[in-house]
Design an enzyme around this catalytic site. Structure first.
Site, PDB file in Angstrom:
ATOM      1  N   GLY A 157       0.826  -1.212   0.000  1.00 17.16           N
ATOM      2  CA  GLY A 157       0.000   0.000   0.000  1.00 17.16           C
ATOM      3  C   GLY A 157       0.853   1.251   0.000  1.00 17.16           C
ATOM      4  N   LYS A 167      -8.308  -4.688   6.262  1.00 16.62           N
ATOM      5  CA  LYS A 167      -7.241  -4.512   5.298  1.00 16.62           C
ATOM      6  C   LYS A 167      -7.650  -5.153   3.968  1.00 16.62           C
ATOM      7  CE  LYS A 167      -3.064  -5.354   6.278  1.00 16.62           C
ATOM      8  NZ  LYS A 167      -2.772  -4.232   5.353  1.00 16.62           N
ATOM      9  N   GLU A 222      -0.545 -10.806   3.471  1.00 14.22           N
ATOM     10  CA  GLU A 222      -0.347  -9.898   4.599  1.00 14.22           C
ATOM     11  C   GLU A 222      -0.707 -10.613   5.905  1.00 14.22           C
ATOM     12  OE1 GLU A 222      -1.226  -5.587   2.456  1.00 14.22           O
ATOM     13  OE2 GLU A 222      -2.884  -6.629   3.377  1.00 14.22           O
ATOM     14  N   ARG A 260      -7.563  -3.298   0.711  1.00 14.67           N
ATOM     15  CA  ARG A 260      -7.881  -2.437  -0.438  1.00 14.67           C
ATOM     16  C   ARG A 260      -6.923  -2.726  -1.591  1.00 14.67           C
ATOM     17  NH1 ARG A 260      -5.352   0.773  -2.615  1.00 14.67           N
ATOM     18  NH2 ARG A 260      -3.810   0.764  -0.941  1.00 14.67           N
ATOM     19  N   ASP A 291       2.749  -2.554   8.297  1.00 18.98           N
ATOM     20  CA  ASP A 291       1.770  -2.480   7.204  1.00 18.98           C
ATOM     21  C   ASP A 291       0.732  -1.394   7.487  1.00 18.98           C
ATOM     22  OD1 ASP A 291       0.479  -3.095   4.849  1.00 18.98           O
ATOM     23  OD2 ASP A 291      -0.010  -5.163   5.388  1.00 18.98           O
ATOM     24  N   GLY A 292       0.047  -0.983   6.452  1.00 17.80           N
ATOM     25  CA  GLY A 292      -1.046  -0.033   6.586  1.00 17.80           C
ATOM     26  C   GLY A 292      -2.350  -0.754   6.885  1.00 17.80           C
ATOM     27  N   ALA A 293      -3.436   0.010   6.942  1.00 12.99           N
ATOM     28  CA  ALA A 293      -4.768  -0.572   7.143  1.00 12.99           C
ATOM     29  C   ALA A 293      -5.800   0.383   6.559  1.00 12.99           C
ATOM     30  CB  ALA A 293      -5.034  -0.804   8.631  1.00 12.99           C
TER      31      ALA A 293
END
Ligand code: 5RP
Length: 228
Positions: free
Chosen positions: A29, A97, A106, A99, A84-86
């Site tokens: 991401g 998560k 992940e 997208r 990681d992003g969210a």
């Protein structure tokens, strides 16, 4: 401060969690991309012995470009930290998560990390999961329609995700399709995460309940740290 600046600020802060000799799970991401680039710089400048374990083609390519030595999950004994992003974070640090359609790898990597560090801007904080974003569900292609219909039992409406620069549906790094499911209400994220994975043909879903250890939140007042 715009959203991109908030993402960069959390990515910079995340660097302080990485030490020499660590194996680092590399998320997917835009926020994580800032982190991967900065980590590459840190590894080179400080001559660190760090290995990255990518969660997607995107993070693998970026790690190589950034000069981070990479390894696959089956080549490492353990993952010290995953970053990681969210898409959403609730007050108990449960996440949505996926997208970027990389949710399966992940989750495989982040579930196994000693510390799972999540990087978001404040716009991702919600009172209840599903408030803004659908839950992405990776499915075996032949089963997509049957699963979309079955999700009605959960009071969800599901849509097959279509690609932007390709005709037809998004195909994940694992060769599967993504259903984006909007739920009327998700009261118990852990229960829903487990339930969804019992549907035959579901590979994995984007609810990440009970696995985030630390969330760094980018705000105009600075980076805030949330912990479980
Ligand atoms: O789950 C993901 C990819 O599958 C991403 O981490 C999530 O969508 C957040 O992305 P971004 O940092 O670009 O907002």
């Amino acid at each position: 401060m715009n959203v991109e600046e908030l993402k960069k600020a959390v990515a910079r802060e995340a660097l302080s969690f990485v030490e020499d000799d660590m194996v680092v799970g590399l998320g997917t991401g835009s926020t994580t991309s800032y982190f991967i680039r900065l980590l590459g710089k840190k590894v080179m400048e400080e001559e660190l012995e760090v290995y990255g374990v990518p969660t997607s083609h995107q993070s693998r390519i970026l790690a190589i470009e950034s000069g981070i030595p990479i390894a696959s999950l089956d080549e490492v004994d353990a993952i010290d930290i995953a970053v990681d992003g969210a898409d959403e974070v609730d007050p108990d640090l449960n996440l949505i998560k996926g997208r970027g359609a990389a949710l399966t790898m992940e989750k495989i990597i982040e579930y196994r990390a000693g510390t799972f560090l999540v990087l978001v801007d404040e716009g991702k904080l919600v009172e209840r999961l599903g408030q803004k974003m659908p839950v992405p569900i990776e499915v075996i292609p032949a089963a997509w329609r049957a699963i979309a219909e079955e999700l009605e039992v959960f009071n969800a409406t599901a849509e097959l995700r279509f690609a932007a620069k390709k005709d037809g549906p998004v195909v994940t790094d694992n060769g599967n399709f993504i259903l984006d499911a909007r739920f009327e209400r998700i009261d118990d994220p852990l229960d829903m995460e487990i339930e969804l994975n019992t549907i035959p043909g579901v590979v994995e879903n984007g609810i990440f309940a009970d696995i985030a250890d630390v969330v760094l939140v980018g705000t105009p007042e600075g980076v805030k740290r949330l912990e479980r």
